[in-house]
Design an enzyme around this catalytic site. Structure first.
Site, mmCIF file in Angstrom:
data_model
loop_
_atom_site.group_PDB
_atom_site.id
_atom_site.type_symbol
_atom_site.label_atom_id
_atom_site.label_comp_id
_atom_site.label_asym_id
_atom_site.label_seq_id
_atom_site.Cartn_x
_atom_site.Cartn_y
_atom_site.Cartn_z
ATOM 1 C CG ASP A 19 -1.809 -1.196 1.315
ATOM 2 O OD1 ASP A 19 -2.323 -1.614 0.264
ATOM 3 O OD2 ASP A 19 -1.978 -1.740 2.420
ATOM 4 C CE LYS A 220 17.986 6.676 0.128
ATOM 5 N NZ LYS A 220 17.436 6.581 -1.238
ATOM 6 C CG ASP A 245 19.960 3.529 -7.861
ATOM 7 O OD1 ASP A 245 19.485 4.101 -6.849
ATOM 8 O OD2 ASP A 245 21.021 3.886 -8.411
#
Length: 301
Positions: A19, A220, A245
């Site tokens: 979702d 990240k 990626d």
């Protein structure tokens, strides 16, 4: 072993299973200033299906507001509150996690976007885009005055990095007691339209080497970034997927947060990094050549 998506049924199953969709930007949506084919249609499809769309980028050169301008220029729908950058995460970490006193300052190695996010969080900073620090003149300690109010050094991507900035940052980190060392992200490279360039991790590397210690990273794959998203977006981790990626940032970020992961091959990671004899131990659940491949669902409906 990663599941390779290839049929309309494969892509439909993913759409039915998740979702909330978190996307990296560089290498997933675009390369440099060139949009990757099919991105606009796939994002529009997700919105029609009432999926939550969130953009999570390690780019620290732009604020969320200026990053939205890039989305607009490329014709990609995005709202400021859907965009989470490592510059924003660094600013929130300083203001809300370590609660840097308003009387203290941040020394910046970085660009205008990082400064804008710090400013929006009510933080005072020096360095950064200040012309006095963007110089190729030799640095001399005899001409340097230590500011005792600098309590943190934040290092992001800085395309005007020089010896003066590194030297000043080093002084604050070694001479001001308790000075925090923060990196917006540790990407070694990033994809431009014409190939790879050194990333923000390459900018902080000299300081790490000189200091003999690592910074706190707010981009990240650090949990700090996901904490920023969680503070603003309600989502069920079991129904959420991270699309990226890069294995050691995007995919690891998703795995660390208990999310499903989808690798696209339009950016940093090549096929042999996930299938070769020296394949990475970081394995995404799903792999597809590019985000635009989801259009097969529309063509088969």
């Amino acid at each position: 072993m990663s599941a390779r998506l290839s049929t309309a049924e494969d892509y439909q199953k993913l759409l039915d299973s998740y979702d909330t969709w978190l996307f990296d930007c560089d290498g997933v949506l675009w390369r440099g200033d060139s949009l990757i084919d099919g991105v606009i249609e796939v994002l529009a499809m997700l919105r029609r299906l009432n999926k939550k769309v969130v953009f999570v980028t390690n780019n620290a050169t732009k604020s969320r507001k200026s990053y939205k301008t890039k989305f607009d220029q490329l014709g990609v729908e995005a709202h400021v509150d859907e965009i989470y950058g490592s510059a924003y995460a660094a600013a929130v970490y300083l203001s809300s996690v370590i609660n840097l006193p308003k009387t203290k300052k941040v020394y910046v190695i970085g660009q205008g976007g990082l400064e804008e996010e710090l400013r929006d969080e009510g933080l005072t900073f020096i360095g950064g885009t200040d012309p006095a620090d963007n110089t190729l003149e030799p640095f001399s300690l005899s001409d340097f005055t230590l500011d005792p109010d600098v309590a943190a050094v934040v290092c992001g991507l800085d395309t005007q990095i020089n010896y003066t900035k590194l030297s000043k940052a080093f002084q604050y980190l070694t001479r001001n007691p308790g000075c925090h060392f923060i990196a917006t992200n540790e990407d070694s490279t990033y994809p431009s339209a014409h190939g790879l360039l050194p990333g923000a991790g390459s900018i902080s590397a000299p300081l790490r080497y000189a200091l003999g210690k690592d910074p706190i990273c707010t981009g990240k794959p650090a949990s700090t970034m996901l904490d920023c998203v969680k503070a603003k977006v309600h989502f069920d981790p079991e129904r959420t997927i991270m699309v990226g990626d890069r294995l050691n940032t995007d995919i690891l970020f998703g795995k660390n947060g208990g999310l499903a992961t989808l690798l696209v091959l339009t950016g940093i990671t090549s096929e042999d990094e996930i299938t070769g004899s020296n394949a990475s131990p970081i394995i995404p659940e799903f792999v597809t050549p590019e985000l635009g491949d989801f259009r097969i669902v529309q063509s088969n409906s």
